[in-house]
Design a protein around this motif. Sequence first.
Motif, PDB file in Angstrom:
ATOM      1  N   ALA A 119      18.927  24.349  18.047  1.00 53.28           N
ATOM      2  CA  ALA A 119      20.030  24.298  17.079  1.00 53.28           C
ATOM      3  C   ALA A 119      19.511  24.549  15.666  1.00 53.28           C
ATOM      4  O   ALA A 119      20.146  25.259  14.877  1.00 53.28           O
ATOM      5  CB  ALA A 119      20.729  22.941  17.163  1.00 53.28           C
ATOM      6  N   ARG A 120      18.373  23.979  15.331  1.00 48.46           N
ATOM      7  CA  ARG A 120      17.797  24.185  14.000  1.00 48.46           C
ATOM      8  C   ARG A 120      17.432  25.650  13.776  1.00 48.46           C
ATOM      9  O   ARG A 120      17.701  26.229  12.722  1.00 48.46           O
ATOM     10  CB  ARG A 120      16.550  23.314  13.837  1.00 48.46           C
ATOM     11  N   GLU A 121      16.820  26.251  14.787  1.00 48.20           N
ATOM     12  CA  GLU A 121      16.406  27.643  14.640  1.00 48.20           C
ATOM     13  C   GLU A 121      17.614  28.566  14.556  1.00 48.20           C
ATOM     14  O   GLU A 121      17.614  29.536  13.788  1.00 48.20           O
ATOM     15  CB  GLU A 121      15.514  28.033  15.820  1.00 48.20           C
ATOM     16  N   SER A 171      25.967  23.376   8.013  1.00 49.49           N
ATOM     17  CA  SER A 171      25.443  23.038   9.334  1.00 49.49           C
ATOM     18  C   SER A 171      26.524  22.563  10.295  1.00 49.49           C
ATOM     19  O   SER A 171      26.279  22.458  11.501  1.00 49.49           O
ATOM     20  CB  SER A 171      24.394  21.934   9.201  1.00 49.49           C
ATOM     21  N   ALA A 172      27.702  22.252   9.771  1.00 50.43           N
ATOM     22  CA  ALA A 172      28.815  21.775  10.597  1.00 50.43           C
ATOM     23  C   ALA A 172      28.456  20.496  11.351  1.00 50.43           C
ATOM     24  O   ALA A 172      28.973  20.237  12.438  1.00 50.43           O
ATOM     25  CB  ALA A 172      29.275  22.854  11.579  1.00 50.43           C
ATOM     26  N   ASP A 173      27.560  19.691  10.777  1.00 49.79           N
ATOM     27  CA  ASP A 173      27.181  18.403  11.376  1.00 49.79           C
ATOM     28  C   ASP A 173      26.711  18.567  12.819  1.00 49.79           C
ATOM     29  O   ASP A 173      26.971  17.722  13.681  1.00 49.79           O
ATOM     30  CB  ASP A 173      28.348  17.413  11.342  1.00 49.79           C
ATOM     31  N   LEU A 174      25.980  19.648  13.096  1.00 45.25           N
ATOM     32  CA  LEU A 174      25.662  19.980  14.479  1.00 45.25           C
ATOM     33  C   LEU A 174      24.800  18.916  15.154  1.00 45.25           C
ATOM     34  O   LEU A 174      25.037  18.548  16.309  1.00 45.25           O
ATOM     35  CB  LEU A 174      24.961  21.339  14.545  1.00 45.25           C
ATOM     36  N   LEU A 175      23.791  18.380  14.451  1.00 37.13           N
ATOM     37  CA  LEU A 175      22.938  17.371  15.071  1.00 37.13           C
ATOM     38  C   LEU A 175      23.731  16.106  15.374  1.00 37.13           C
ATOM     39  O   LEU A 175      23.501  15.443  16.394  1.00 37.13           O
ATOM     40  CB  LEU A 175      21.755  17.051  14.164  1.00 37.13           C
TER      41      LEU A 175
END
Length: 278
Positions: free
Chosen positions: A44-46, A58-62
């Motif tokens: 997800a970070r990459e 980032s859309a709060d992905l983590l």
Amino acid sequence: MWKLKVAEGGSPWLRTTNNHVGRQVWEFDPSLGTPEEIEEVERAREAFRKSRFEKKHSADLLMRLQFAKENPLEMDYPIIRIEDDEDVTEEALVTSLRKAISIFSTHQAHDGHWPGDFAGPMFLLPGLIITLQVTGTLNTVLTPEHQKEIRRYLYNHQNRDGGWGLHIEGGSTMFGSTLTYVSLRLLGQGPDDGDGAMEKGRKWILDHGSATCTTSWGKMWLSLLLISHVQEKSFDSYVLNFIQVLGVFDWAGNNPLPPEMWLLPYFVPIHPGNVPNI
């Protein structure tokens, strides 16, 4: 691995009168997460890094990855597709609403609120870092893992031209660029670190007139940084050389602002609260 703690205390620095309701704190636990979960986070970070110029939030992905595991949801609703010449049926409307409500329910924290990242402004974080440096508490308040993620955040929001904006979607400004560059240096980055990002940032600053062209607020922060060096004998000499190259100057270089101006009503154009760049 990082975990978002919601409505929890556990730190002497966090005080509350409502049992921490609505509070969000990211905590790093080196023993947390399976290899598969850690790999999912890195993917997800990459993916965000590669698309950061097109999709800057980032859309709060983590957080969403974490909540998806804590609040599993079986989506067995059919896919709704309506052509331009079709009417919207009651069944399609109800199905779409149920899917939306179900998805939002997985993002709700156990205390009832919906967490979210306060992303956007790029001028708040540098103030924290500079203040911690001035007070000699940078490495006390921010753990190595926190500093690593702050560096990642600042690098990810560098513009193509090498500068940084006032906010993550803004064009490069001297204010945003100088403060972010200084922050990265205080966080241990050298002049050639960041896979060329630091060099690009420095070039943008120098090509646009150096830090002497920043706003009054920016000059104030850089003046504080100079005081930090005077008071902190262990301040890295390389950072000092960088500060001198940027053109940091003492308080005499700041634009004068008589305190009586704050007594003016806010509708007066020259009120300090209305003119942040005077």
